[in-house]
Design a protein around this motif. Structure first.
Motif, PDB file in Angstrom:
ATOM      1  N   THR A  66      -3.464   3.389  -7.122  1.00 26.38           N
ATOM      2  CA  THR A  66      -4.312   2.619  -6.222  1.00 26.38           C
ATOM      3  C   THR A  66      -3.860   1.164  -6.221  1.00 26.38           C
ATOM      4  O   THR A  66      -3.722   0.566  -7.293  1.00 26.38           O
ATOM      5  CB  THR A  66      -5.787   2.683  -6.667  1.00 26.38           C
ATOM      6  OG1 THR A  66      -6.211   4.048  -6.674  1.00 26.38           O
ATOM      7  CG2 THR A  66      -6.677   1.867  -5.746  1.00 26.38           C
ATOM      8  N   LYS A  86       0.996   4.006  -3.005  1.00 20.23           N
ATOM      9  CA  LYS A  86       0.694   5.399  -2.661  1.00 20.23           C
ATOM     10  C   LYS A  86       1.798   6.334  -3.133  1.00 20.23           C
ATOM     11  O   LYS A  86       1.527   7.393  -3.725  1.00 20.23           O
ATOM     12  CB  LYS A  86       0.504   5.534  -1.150  1.00 20.23           C
ATOM     13  CG  LYS A  86       0.227   6.957  -0.677  1.00 20.23           C
ATOM     14  CD  LYS A  86       0.140   7.016   0.835  1.00 20.23           C
ATOM     15  CE  LYS A  86      -0.024   8.459   1.315  1.00 20.23           C
ATOM     16  NZ  LYS A  86      -0.042   8.543   2.806  1.00 20.23           N
ATOM     17  N   ASP A  87       3.047   5.959  -2.883  1.00 14.62           N
ATOM     18  CA  ASP A  87       4.173   6.804  -3.279  1.00 14.62           C
ATOM     19  C   ASP A  87       4.318   6.878  -4.799  1.00 14.62           C
ATOM     20  O   ASP A  87       4.886   7.837  -5.333  1.00 14.62           O
ATOM     21  CB  ASP A  87       5.464   6.295  -2.651  1.00 14.62           C
ATOM     22  CG  ASP A  87       5.521   6.564  -1.146  1.00 14.62           C
ATOM     23  OD1 ASP A  87       4.671   7.323  -0.640  1.00 14.62           O
ATOM     24  OD2 ASP A  87       6.419   6.001  -0.476  1.00 14.62           O
ATOM     25  N   ARG A 127       0.825  -1.213   0.000  1.00 18.61           N
ATOM     26  CA  ARG A 127       0.000   0.000   0.000  1.00 18.61           C
ATOM     27  C   ARG A 127       0.858   1.262   0.000  1.00 18.61           C
ATOM     28  O   ARG A 127       0.544   2.243  -0.691  1.00 18.61           O
ATOM     29  CB  ARG A 127      -0.932  -0.013   1.216  1.00 18.61           C
ATOM     30  CG  ARG A 127      -2.098  -0.992   1.066  1.00 18.61           C
ATOM     31  CD  ARG A 127      -2.948  -1.045   2.305  1.00 18.61           C
ATOM     32  NE  ARG A 127      -4.146  -1.876   2.074  1.00 18.61           N
ATOM     33  CZ  ARG A 127      -4.745  -2.610   3.004  1.00 18.61           C
ATOM     34  NH1 ARG A 127      -4.266  -2.610   4.255  1.00 18.61           N
ATOM     35  NH2 ARG A 127      -5.803  -3.326   2.711  1.00 18.61           N
TER      36      ARG A 127
END
Length: 271
Positions: free
Chosen positions: A76, A71-72, A67
């Protein structure tokens, strides 16, 4: 002169092929980013790494790592659930963009896929009830041992033992159920699996007998996706240095990442 011209043509063709390969890799990375999602092959049912909890939902160190990486990258995360046995297949069939699922680095796997720099580790053990006197592979002769199919510990078991009945299971959940049903008394697994089994039984509790090996684990990718691999490598190095990956591991496993994975400047001080 003809030989020189031939060598120049050969060199130009090789350079052109290399450039085309780099463009293709960049295009693949661009396609992933354009899709707006990162498809991540992961096991659902590997204690401490990736498991569905009634209260916490899908959780574990690999889940949090996946996750954070997505995110980075501005994407998604989309989890593609696989078993131990089909993690590599998910990459080769292009069902997933990455594998983040306690995937240890082995020479056999390096023939098929590319790995990032290591981001974590997993210790693989032989465990059995207290009454079993087991200190090495030699003590397994004539006994049944349960293990996951297509796993590093399964490979070690086959390479180092003789006269052992090896019972293979498609995933960690099936392996645990096999022990609970009495299909075997000796298991090859990780510490978190041993702990989960002991939380479910009152008799036949397991204890670690010996460590098979501690493996470094890494993100798996297709070899052709060099641009993605470069980004992931930089991300892993950065997040080991800033402590975020160590924080994730400690939260789910109860101890720090080993010094073999952590950069020297962030190795925890032993008091």
């Amino acid at each position: 002169m003809k030989n020189l011209a031939a060598r120049l043509v050969t060199g130009l063709l090789a350079l052109s092929a290399c450039f085309a390969s780099q463009l293709s890799s960049a295009d693949q990375f661009a396609d992933i980013k354009a899709a707006g999602k990162l498809r991540i092959a992961i096991i659902n049912g590997l204690p401490s790494f990736s498991v569905t909890d009634p209260k916490a939902g899908f959780t574990g160190s690999d889940v949090d790592t996946a996750r954070l990486l997505a995110k980075d990258l501005g994407l998604t995360p989309e989890f593609v659930f696989v078993t131990n046995a089909d993690r590599i297949d998910a990459m080769e069939s292009k069902k997933a963009d990455l594998i983040i699922s306690a995937l240890s680095i082995t020479p056999e796997r390096e023939q098929l896929i590319a790995f990032s720099v290591p981001y974590s580790s997993i210790a693989l053990i032989i465990a059995a009830p207290r009454q079993y006197a087991i200190t090495s592979y030699a003590d397994l002769r004539g006994k049944k041992v349960g293990v996951g199919r297509n796993t590093s510990n399964g490979s070690l078991l086959k390479q180092n033992s003789n006269g052992v009945e090896i019972i293979e299971y498609e995933d960690e959940r099936s392996l645990i159920e096999g022990y609970l049903k009495g299909q075997f008394d000796i298991i090859s697994c990780q510490h978190a699996t041993l702990k989960e089994i002991n939380n479910m039984v009152s008799d036949r509790r397991l204890e670690a007998k010996f460590i098979q090996r501690e493996f470094q684990i890494a993100v798996g990718m297709r070899k052709s996706e060099r641009a993605l691999r470069e980004w992931v490598n930089n991300w892993v190095v950065s997040n080991l240095a800033n402590g975020r990956l160590n924080d994730i591991f400690r939260r789910h496993h109860g101890h720090e990442l080993p010094e073999s994975v952590l950069p020297k400047q962030v190795v925890p001080r032993r008091i």
